[in-house]
Design a protein around this motif. Sequence first.
Motif, PDB file in Angstrom:
ATOM      1  N   GLY A  94       0.829  -1.184   0.000  1.00 16.72           N
ATOM      2  CA  GLY A  94       0.000   0.000   0.000  1.00 16.72           C
ATOM      3  C   GLY A  94       0.872   1.246   0.000  1.00 16.72           C
ATOM      4  N   THR A  95       0.240   2.396   0.116  1.00 12.17           N
ATOM      5  CA  THR A  95       0.968   3.671   0.102  1.00 12.17           C
ATOM      6  C   THR A  95       2.057   3.685   1.168  1.00 12.17           C
ATOM      7  N   VAL A  96       3.257   4.093   0.793  1.00 10.49           N
ATOM      8  CA  VAL A  96       4.396   4.155   1.710  1.00 10.49           C
ATOM      9  C   VAL A  96       4.537   5.574   2.247  1.00 10.49           C
ATOM     10  N   THR A  97       4.693   5.683   3.543  1.00 13.82           N
ATOM     11  CA  THR A  97       4.963   6.975   4.186  1.00 13.82           C
ATOM     12  C   THR A  97       6.318   6.899   4.871  1.00 13.82           C
ATOM     13  N   ALA A  98       7.167   7.895   4.626  1.00 15.23           N
ATOM     14  CA  ALA A  98       8.490   7.965   5.251  1.00 15.23           C
ATOM     15  C   ALA A  98       8.536   9.199   6.142  1.00 15.23           C
TER      16      ALA A  98
END
Length: 470
Positions: free
Chosen positions: A421-425
Motif C-alpha cells: 500500500g501507500t508508503v509513508t516515510a
Amino acid sequence: MSTPTPAAPRAEVAPPPLEPYSYGLLSVARVMSGEGRWQVGGVEYPTDACAQGGSVPGSCPVPEGGGEERTAVLTATPGGGDGTGGYGVLVVPAAPDSTTGVVLVADEHLPGPVDVEVVPPGELGLMRMQLQPGQRHELATPADGLWRLTVAAGDCPEVGWEVPYATGQEALAGCLTIAYPVVWSSAADSETAVTYEVHDAGTQEVVDRGTVAPGETRPPVVYPSPGSYELTFRIPGAGNTVEGQLSLPGGTLTQDLLLVTPAGSSHDKPVGGGLDWVTGAPPFTVYSRAECNRVGFPEAAAVAESRLRLIEEREVERAFSLYLGTLTHRLPLGEDPVPLLVALGALEQDAALHYAGAPTLHAPRWTQPAWTRLSLVEPAGPMMRTALTSRVAFGGGYYDDPRAPLPPAPASGEFWLLATGTVTARRSSPFTREAFDPPTNRALAISERTYALDHDCYTAAVLVSLGGTP
C-alpha cells in the motif's frame, strides 16, 4: 648521470557535481520531515484500505432456506506410503556381493542437509560428514566389528551394523525419522470437500495447507520436525471451523468433521470487524561520518552532512527492504517464477481485489532496463508510474530476495517484485555531532537522520524471471 625531471605539482580543483539517483523509494513515498514521538517507537494508524464487501442479486434479495450440516472424514497418515514412516539416512551395501564397504544414502525428500557421525570400532577415529538431500556417500569400513551411525536431526536414535555383513541385504541400518511425510485423504462417503491448514504449534508458521475432495488422497507433504501441529478445517460457505491437533511422530489421525453452512438469506451481509490497524516498521537511523585533519579541512561536520545527503536514500531502501523481508506477503501466483509482464499484471489485479488504492511496486534497480524495454513504466514528474498509474520504486538498496539478503545478482535474471500500500516515510531533521582530538589535530563528525517507514495494509509478492528479456 641524468637528473630526473621534477613532476609538475597537481592543482586542486573542485570535485564534479553529483546528481543523486532518481526514481528510488523516496520518490514514491509520502515523505514527511519533522520531529515527533514516532522517533521512539514508530507509528500505527487505522485503515479501511483493505476492507472487503460483496454483492447480492436484484434490488430486493429473497431470503434463502435454512442452514445445512455437512460431514466429512479426513485422515492424516504419517509415512510416505512405502512403510518407512519418515525420511532419513540409510546404510546400504556398496555392491550386491559386498560384505564390508557401505554407502550412506540421504533421502531426496529431506527438507535440508543433515549432519552425520559414524563411530568405527577399535581405535579408528570418529567420522563426520554433511549429506545433502539425495546425496550418496561411499564409506570404506576397514575394521571388523560394530559400526554406529548417528544423525544430528529430528529424534533419530543411534543405529549400528556389524562388519562383515551378509551379502544380498538391501539395507543394513538407518534412521528414518528426520522429517515426516504426511498423507492426507478423505473418506469416499464424505459429503463435501475440506480445506485444511496446518500450523506449527510453537511458531504458528503455516507448514501445510490443501483441499481434499471426497475419496481423494493428496501426495505426501514433508513436515520438517517432530512435534505438535495445530489443524484448522473449513468447507466452502461454512460459518464455522473445526480445530484439531497432529503429533509427530505418532499414529494415524482420523478427524470426523461436522461443519455447518449457515442459515440466513442474501439479506445477511457479513459485518466487518473492528478497524484494521497498520503498524509501521521500527525507527532506524541513517548516518555518515567524516574524519579529517584540521589543517586544510576545517569543516568535518559539513563533509559528514554532505555525505549523508548522498547515501541516505540507498540506506533507507536497504532498511525498508529488510523490513519487508520479515513480513508474510500474499502470493497470488505462488512461488514459481513468471515473466515480468505476467507478474506486473498479477499484482495490479491482486491489488484491485484486496486494496482500495493503487499499489506501490518495489523492484531492484538493476531490473529497470527490462521495464523500459517492455514499455511498462514512464516518468511522471519525480517518480515512475505504470500505465495504470501505480508507483514504481527502483531501489538501489533493495535486495533481490529480502528474505535472504544477498548482493544483487542481475545475471540470475530473478527477483521478487513486491507490492505494498501507500508508503509513508517520516524523517527527522539531520543532526550532526563533532569531536576534536587536540593531540592528533583531527576532527570527527557524524551526521545522522532518523526514519520510520510504514505502508498501508496491503502487501503481495511475485517471483519474476526476466529470462530472455532483451
